[in-house]
Design a protein around this motif. Sequence first.
Motif, short mmCIF file in Angstrom:
data_model
loop_
_atom_site.label_atom_id
_atom_site.label_comp_id
_atom_site.label_asym_id
_atom_site.label_seq_id
_atom_site.Cartn_x
_atom_site.Cartn_y
_atom_site.Cartn_z
N MET A 72 45.28 -37.11 -10.34
CA MET A 72 45.23 -38.15 -11.11
C MET A 72 45.86 -39.51 -10.64
SD MET A 72 45.61 -36.40 -15.02
CE MET A 72 47.03 -35.26 -14.44
N CYS A 82 50.06 -36.21 -9.94
CA CYS A 82 50.01 -36.09 -8.46
C CYS A 82 49.42 -37.25 -7.70
CB CYS A 82 49.38 -34.80 -8.12
SG CYS A 82 50.18 -33.38 -8.94
N GLY A 90 33.96 -42.73 -19.58
CA GLY A 90 35.06 -41.86 -19.39
C GLY A 90 36.52 -42.47 -19.49
N ALA A 93 51.45 -33.46 -15.28
CA ALA A 93 52.14 -34.34 -14.17
C ALA A 93 51.02 -34.95 -13.34
CB ALA A 93 52.72 -33.32 -13.11
N GLY A 147 40.81 -26.87 -18.55
CA GLY A 147 41.04 -27.76 -17.60
C GLY A 147 39.88 -27.61 -16.41
N ALA A 181 42.26 -35.25 -18.36
CA ALA A 181 43.04 -33.97 -18.20
C ALA A 181 44.34 -33.92 -18.74
CB ALA A 181 42.65 -33.26 -16.69
N ARG A 239 37.58 -37.73 -9.97
CA ARG A 239 37.10 -36.57 -9.28
C ARG A 239 35.60 -36.36 -8.99
NH1 ARG A 239 35.64 -32.48 -13.24
NH2 ARG A 239 36.46 -32.72 -15.46
N ALA A 242 41.04 -42.24 -13.96
CA ALA A 242 39.71 -43.06 -13.17
C ALA A 242 39.49 -43.91 -13.92
CB ALA A 242 38.67 -42.11 -12.79
N ASN A 283 28.86 -37.16 -15.65
CA ASN A 283 27.61 -37.08 -16.52
C ASN A 283 26.73 -38.19 -16.57
OD1 ASN A 283 28.35 -34.75 -17.76
ND2 ASN A 283 30.03 -35.48 -18.84
N GLU A 330 34.67 -43.44 -24.32
CA GLU A 330 35.35 -42.06 -24.24
C GLU A 330 34.82 -40.84 -25.35
OE1 GLU A 330 37.37 -40.00 -22.41
OE2 GLU A 330 37.30 -38.71 -23.87
N VAL A 368 47.58 -31.39 -18.58
CA VAL A 368 48.01 -31.44 -17.13
C VAL A 368 48.98 -32.49 -17.33
CG1 VAL A 368 47.09 -32.14 -15.02
CG2 VAL A 368 45.65 -30.48 -16.11
N VAL A 422 28.43 -41.19 -23.36
CA VAL A 422 27.18 -41.64 -22.90
C VAL A 422 26.29 -40.63 -22.63
CG1 VAL A 422 26.60 -42.71 -20.69
CG2 VAL A 422 28.78 -43.55 -21.64
N ARG A 444 40.94 -35.74 -6.08
CA ARG A 444 40.70 -35.33 -7.33
C ARG A 444 41.95 -35.58 -8.37
NH1 ARG A 444 42.32 -30.47 -9.12
NH2 ARG A 444 43.33 -29.17 -7.48
C1 LIG Z 1 44.47 -26.90 -14.61
C2 LIG Z 1 44.41 -28.26 -13.84
C3 LIG Z 1 45.49 -28.70 -13.12
C4 LIG Z 1 45.81 -29.79 -12.61
N1 LIG Z 1 46.85 -30.13 -12.13
C5 LIG Z 1 46.90 -31.44 -11.83
C6 LIG Z 1 48.27 -32.15 -11.59
O1 LIG Z 1 49.40 -31.47 -11.71
N2 LIG Z 1 48.18 -33.40 -11.15
C7 LIG Z 1 47.41 -34.22 -11.00
O2 LIG Z 1 47.53 -35.16 -10.67
N3 LIG Z 1 45.88 -33.77 -10.92
C8 LIG Z 1 46.03 -32.45 -11.53
N4 LIG Z 1 44.72 -31.94 -11.64
C9 LIG Z 1 43.67 -32.56 -11.47
C10 LIG Z 1 43.33 -33.73 -12.27
O3 LIG Z 1 43.70 -33.40 -13.71
C11 LIG Z 1 41.76 -34.09 -12.48
O4 LIG Z 1 41.05 -33.98 -11.23
C12 LIG Z 1 41.77 -35.50 -12.85
O5 LIG Z 1 42.13 -35.61 -14.40
C13 LIG Z 1 40.49 -36.53 -12.64
O6 LIG Z 1 40.66 -37.67 -13.46
P1 LIG Z 1 39.31 -38.30 -13.85
O7 LIG Z 1 39.82 -39.42 -14.71
O8 LIG Z 1 38.45 -38.30 -12.88
O9 LIG Z 1 38.84 -36.97 -14.81
P2 LIG Z 1 39.26 -36.50 -16.11
O10 LIG Z 1 40.62 -36.60 -16.39
O11 LIG Z 1 38.15 -35.18 -16.41
O12 LIG Z 1 38.57 -37.45 -17.48
C14 LIG Z 1 37.26 -37.75 -17.56
C15 LIG Z 1 37.33 -38.43 -18.88
O13 LIG Z 1 35.68 -38.75 -19.43
C16 LIG Z 1 35.49 -38.43 -20.62
N5 LIG Z 1 33.89 -37.86 -20.64
C17 LIG Z 1 33.40 -36.93 -19.95
N6 LIG Z 1 31.84 -37.02 -20.37
C18 LIG Z 1 31.93 -38.26 -21.02
C19 LIG Z 1 30.77 -38.64 -21.56
N7 LIG Z 1 29.66 -38.31 -21.42
N8 LIG Z 1 30.84 -39.99 -22.26
C20 LIG Z 1 32.04 -40.43 -22.59
N9 LIG Z 1 33.39 -40.07 -21.83
C21 LIG Z 1 33.05 -38.58 -21.26
C22 LIG Z 1 36.29 -37.09 -21.06
O14 LIG Z 1 36.46 -36.85 -22.29
C23 LIG Z 1 37.72 -37.41 -20.09
O15 LIG Z 1 38.67 -38.21 -21.18
C24 LIG Z 1 44.43 -30.61 -12.42
C25 LIG Z 1 43.19 -30.30 -12.89
C26 LIG Z 1 43.24 -28.96 -13.66
C27 LIG Z 1 42.00 -28.57 -14.23
#
Ligand SMILES: Cc1cc2nc3c(=O)[nH]c(=O)nc-3n(C[C@H](O)[C@H](O)[C@H](O)COP(=O)(O)OP(=O)(O)OC[C@H]3O[C@@H](n4cnc5c(N)ncnc54)[C@H](O)[C@@H]3O)c2cc1C
Length: 418
Positions: free
Chosen positions: A383, A56, A15, A54, A293, A46, A368, A19, A165, A38, A52, A128, A381
Amino acid sequence: MSRKIESEYDVIVAGGGAAGVGAALGAARAGAKVCLVEKYGFLGGAATTSQVLAYCGFFQQGRTPIKAVGGAGDLVLEAMRSCGMTGEAYNSETTGNWIILLNPEGTKLAFDRVLADHGVDVLLHSRVAAATRTANRIESVTVAGMEGRRRIAAEGFVDATGDANLSLVAGIAMREGDDQGRLQAVSAPIRISGLDPEVPFDREAIKAAVRHYNASGAYPITRDDGGIYTRIPGTGDMWWMIIDLALRDLSSSSFTWAEQRAREMAHDYVAMLRAHVPGFERCFLAQSGPQIGIRESRHPATRYEMTGQDLASGRQRPDSVARAAWPAELHGEAGKPVYHSVGGPGYASVPLDSLRVRGLENLFVAGRVIGADPVAYGSVRVMGTAFATGEAAGIAAAIGAEDGETVGAEVRRLGGLT
Ligand SMILES: Cc1cc2nc3c(=O)[nH]c(=O)nc-3n(C[C@H](O)[C@H](O)[C@H](O)COP(=O)(O)OP(=O)(O)OC[C@H]3O[C@@H](n4cnc5c(N)ncnc54)[C@H](O)[C@@H]3O)c2cc1C
């Protein structure tokens, strides 16, 4: 299809969102040979897949912005500045909290550059899809890419997929949604172009348009305050959070319904603005997605689950590897977010055990999917925090340490905790 194990890494990160990028940087800076996998053709999670726009969690709540995230997060912000973004704290007019605005195209480029600068091997268009394991370790992952499937081995693994996943295919027990299986709403932020640059957004006019639409429109708008919006810096476009949907379950058919329904709603709502709001007469939907999202999906079983009480009291712990500073933002009812402030010094410790899954020694979770109860989840959760939990997970995977004190010391050495 090749069955042989093709390359050896110290750490594989699944991913490439906040994160995953944090994890890859953390592991690489701790001396590991790292591969980040990825599924899309670009990084960002996101921020680049779901509009998304901004970050936070980089700062504590309050009148002045006090930083809660450094290290890998700082490196990313520096790269974003070199791609034309400010990377500076901005006070959100709708929530009063400190955020960092981004543009998705610049973010994709910044992430490519910062990972290349740190020697991380990035595999895009690669998912993956499976894991091989012994009793308490993952040995390799199967990556489904453009050339078919191949297995890649490593010593440590980070699940930064947002939807757990890797943990899922590794057989880790998990919860879906909250204690009763309820999922937070999915939302589709949209970007609107063609606005009159001379006319400021008028919330009262938007609210009146929403009331008008809700009297007979096909998809009544739950955010009757007009939703969250901002003018995207440097573009004049509007970013608008107005589309929320309650998801029945995590099946592909539920997501298909949500994606298609969100498109219908976006079409209707933009037409509503065009018809009723001054300055929007020539507006059009410039972008949604590429995917809806997802706020919440699966929670793998970890050795510790952060609690709402940890946040409310600003609990400090000696095994801290990151800081959670964003107020818990709960989206139980679609379109009606509720906030709970962080107490104590304005942040709570994230312990290493929230990043360690139960039952496997060398799989860490980040972003997250870290261990958190339904309230704490509303905070951890975001970013900004995901960069920090990712960095800590990457470092833990690289040095193979099982205690938070050792990992925390390395995070501190790399500037992630002060
Ligand atoms: C509508 C909405 C608004 C939000 N607003 C905000 C905000 O304003 N500010 C903020 O900071 N946060 C906000 N959040 C929360 C935040 O976006 C997420 O919680 C955050 O993106 C989590 O980061 P992450 O890296 O854990 O996951 P993600 O951003 O979901 O990234 C996961 C990555 O893993 C990849 N992936 C998934 N499965 C696989 C696989 N099997 N193999 C390879 N790659 C894979 C995906 O394609 C993705 O690129 C919001 C969320 C939503 C849904």
